[in-house]
Design a protein around this motif. Structure first.
Motif, PDB file in Angstrom:
ATOM      1  N   TYR A   4       0.704  -1.042  -0.187  1.00  0.00           N
ATOM      2  CA  TYR A   4      -0.104  -0.069   0.082  1.00  0.00           C
ATOM      3  C   TYR A   4       0.896   1.319  -0.009  1.00  0.00           C
ATOM      4  O   TYR A   4       0.369   2.189  -0.779  1.00  0.00           O
ATOM      5  CB  TYR A   4      -1.027   0.104   1.103  1.00  0.00           C
ATOM      6  CG  TYR A   4      -1.738   1.140   1.151  1.00  0.00           C
ATOM      7  CD1 TYR A   4      -2.879   1.400   0.358  1.00  0.00           C
ATOM      8  CD2 TYR A   4      -1.679   2.371   1.822  1.00  0.00           C
ATOM      9  CE1 TYR A   4      -3.682   2.185   0.486  1.00  0.00           C
ATOM     10  CE2 TYR A   4      -2.519   3.290   1.982  1.00  0.00           C
ATOM     11  CZ  TYR A   4      -3.435   3.388   1.270  1.00  0.00           C
ATOM     12  OH  TYR A   4      -4.469   4.422   1.326  1.00  0.00           O
ATOM     13  N   LEU A   7       2.179   1.893  -3.417  1.00  0.00           N
ATOM     14  CA  LEU A   7       1.146   2.312  -4.236  1.00  0.00           C
ATOM     15  C   LEU A   7       0.754   3.925  -4.125  1.00  0.00           C
ATOM     16  O   LEU A   7       0.673   4.809  -4.903  1.00  0.00           O
ATOM     17  CB  LEU A   7      -0.260   1.536  -4.261  1.00  0.00           C
ATOM     18  CG  LEU A   7      -0.421   0.338  -4.912  1.00  0.00           C
ATOM     19  CD1 LEU A   7      -1.667  -0.528  -4.355  1.00  0.00           C
ATOM     20  CD2 LEU A   7      -0.378   0.655  -6.441  1.00  0.00           C
ATOM     21  N   ALA A  11       1.431   6.873  -6.685  1.00  0.00           N
ATOM     22  CA  ALA A  11       0.322   7.781  -6.864  1.00  0.00           C
ATOM     23  C   ALA A  11       0.620   9.110  -6.622  1.00  0.00           C
ATOM     24  O   ALA A  11       0.178  10.083  -7.504  1.00  0.00           O
ATOM     25  CB  ALA A  11      -1.010   7.334  -6.029  1.00  0.00           C
ATOM     26  N   PRO A  17      -4.501   9.371  -6.903  1.00  0.00           N
ATOM     27  CA  PRO A  17      -5.189   8.039  -7.202  1.00  0.00           C
ATOM     28  C   PRO A  17      -5.727   7.998  -8.730  1.00  0.00           C
ATOM     29  O   PRO A  17      -5.629   7.176  -9.355  1.00  0.00           O
ATOM     30  CB  PRO A  17      -6.104   7.832  -6.106  1.00  0.00           C
ATOM     31  CG  PRO A  17      -5.850   8.908  -5.110  1.00  0.00           C
ATOM     32  CD  PRO A  17      -5.216   9.807  -5.587  1.00  0.00           C
ATOM     33  N   ALA A  18      -6.189   8.897  -9.092  1.00  0.00           N
ATOM     34  CA  ALA A  18      -7.054   9.007 -10.360  1.00  0.00           C
ATOM     35  C   ALA A  18      -5.995   8.805 -11.327  1.00  0.00           C
ATOM     36  O   ALA A  18      -6.278   8.293 -12.453  1.00  0.00           O
ATOM     37  CB  ALA A  18      -7.861  10.332 -10.602  1.00  0.00           C
ATOM     38  N   LEU A  20      -3.181   7.775 -11.132  1.00  0.00           N
ATOM     39  CA  LEU A  20      -2.317   6.182 -10.973  1.00  0.00           C
ATOM     40  C   LEU A  20      -3.607   5.225 -11.823  1.00  0.00           C
ATOM     41  O   LEU A  20      -2.726   4.467 -12.505  1.00  0.00           O
ATOM     42  CB  LEU A  20      -2.230   5.733  -9.518  1.00  0.00           C
ATOM     43  CG  LEU A  20      -1.701   4.480  -9.317  1.00  0.00           C
ATOM     44  CD1 LEU A  20      -0.300   4.444  -9.786  1.00  0.00           C
ATOM     45  CD2 LEU A  20      -1.736   3.979  -7.865  1.00  0.00           C
ATOM     46  N   ARG A  21      -4.647   5.214 -11.658  1.00  0.00           N
ATOM     47  CA  ARG A  21      -5.822   4.472 -12.166  1.00  0.00           C
ATOM     48  C   ARG A  21      -5.466   4.647 -14.041  1.00  0.00           C
ATOM     49  O   ARG A  21      -5.354   3.773 -14.673  1.00  0.00           O
ATOM     50  CB  ARG A  21      -7.083   4.550 -11.750  1.00  0.00           C
ATOM     51  CG  ARG A  21      -7.240   4.055 -10.529  1.00  0.00           C
ATOM     52  CD  ARG A  21      -8.731   4.014 -10.397  1.00  0.00           C
ATOM     53  NE  ARG A  21      -9.536   5.445 -10.220  1.00  0.00           N
ATOM     54  CZ  ARG A  21      -9.560   6.148  -9.175  1.00  0.00           C
ATOM     55  NH1 ARG A  21      -9.068   5.702  -7.963  1.00  0.00           N
ATOM     56  NH2 ARG A  21     -10.211   7.437  -9.073  1.00  0.00           N
ATOM     57  N   THR A  22      -5.536   5.836 -14.141  1.00  0.00           N
ATOM     58  CA  THR A  22      -5.352   6.215 -15.586  1.00  0.00           C
ATOM     59  C   THR A  22      -4.254   5.805 -16.331  1.00  0.00           C
ATOM     60  O   THR A  22      -3.990   5.108 -17.282  1.00  0.00           O
ATOM     61  CB  THR A  22      -5.369   7.881 -15.841  1.00  0.00           C
ATOM     62  OG1 THR A  22      -6.542   8.394 -15.437  1.00  0.00           O
ATOM     63  CG2 THR A  22      -5.574   8.155 -17.327  1.00  0.00           C
ATOM     64  N   TYR A  24      -2.419   3.144 -15.188  1.00  0.00           N
ATOM     65  CA  TYR A  24      -2.307   1.448 -15.116  1.00  0.00           C
ATOM     66  C   TYR A  24      -3.327   1.179 -16.511  1.00  0.00           C
ATOM     67  O   TYR A  24      -2.944   0.260 -16.918  1.00  0.00           O
ATOM     68  CB  TYR A  24      -3.026   1.299 -13.900  1.00  0.00           C
ATOM     69  CG  TYR A  24      -2.046   0.813 -12.924  1.00  0.00           C
ATOM     70  CD1 TYR A  24      -0.639   0.813 -13.246  1.00  0.00           C
ATOM     71  CD2 TYR A  24      -2.137   0.880 -11.441  1.00  0.00           C
ATOM     72  CE1 TYR A  24       0.349   0.562 -12.036  1.00  0.00           C
ATOM     73  CE2 TYR A  24      -1.506   0.722 -10.380  1.00  0.00           C
ATOM     74  CZ  TYR A  24      -0.090   0.667 -10.772  1.00  0.00           C
ATOM     75  OH  TYR A  24       0.916   0.226  -9.918  1.00  0.00           O
ATOM     76  N   LYS A  25      -4.474   2.054 -16.510  1.00  0.00           N
ATOM     77  CA  LYS A  25      -5.078   1.555 -17.809  1.00  0.00           C
ATOM     78  C   LYS A  25      -4.507   1.844 -19.078  1.00  0.00           C
ATOM     79  O   LYS A  25      -4.658   0.938 -20.095  1.00  0.00           O
ATOM     80  CB  LYS A  25      -6.467   2.539 -17.644  1.00  0.00           C
ATOM     81  CG  LYS A  25      -7.475   1.952 -16.575  1.00  0.00           C
ATOM     82  CD  LYS A  25      -8.813   3.071 -16.659  1.00  0.00           C
ATOM     83  CE  LYS A  25      -9.697   2.715 -15.584  1.00  0.00           C
ATOM     84  NZ  LYS A  25     -11.084   3.526 -15.496  1.00  0.00           N
TER      85      LYS A  25
END
Length: 99
Positions: A4, A7, A11, A17-18, A20-22, A24-25
């Motif tokens: 954690y 991560l 991030a 966090p947004a 980081l998600r983008t 990864y996608k």
């Protein structure tokens, strides 16, 4: 460092966090596109070989069929001396037209 915490640090580098998600996608899509392109190229080449071989085979079979028909329907060649003109017959050595 915990998972954690790793991560969270990642991030923070990317902007939250947004982000980081983008990231990864985007990485997943890029990897999927690369893999899909490789599979698609392989499949396309395979289909191209199959189609080419099929067209060549069908063309050869059609050629043989049409060739056999034309040979079967051809006029017979003269076999006897009665049907075949003698050498020089019908040819005027002076070039005059027959009367």
């Amino acid at each position: 460092m915990w998972d954690y915490a790793k991560l969270s640090a990642e991030a923070a580098k990317l902007g939250g966090p947004a982000a980081l998600r983008t990231a990864y996608k985007r990485a997943g899509r890029t990897k999927g596109l690369e893999k899909g392109l490789a599979i698609g190229l392989w499949a396309g080449r395979t289909q191209g070989v199959v189609v080419t071989a099929g067209v060549a085979y069908a063309g050869n079979a059609l050629y043989k069929t049409l060739r056999a028909r034309s040979v079967a329907n051809a006029e017979p060649t003269p076999q006897s001396s009665e049907e075949t003109p003698e050498p020089g017959e019908g040819i005027d050595p002076t070039g005059a037209a027959p009367s």
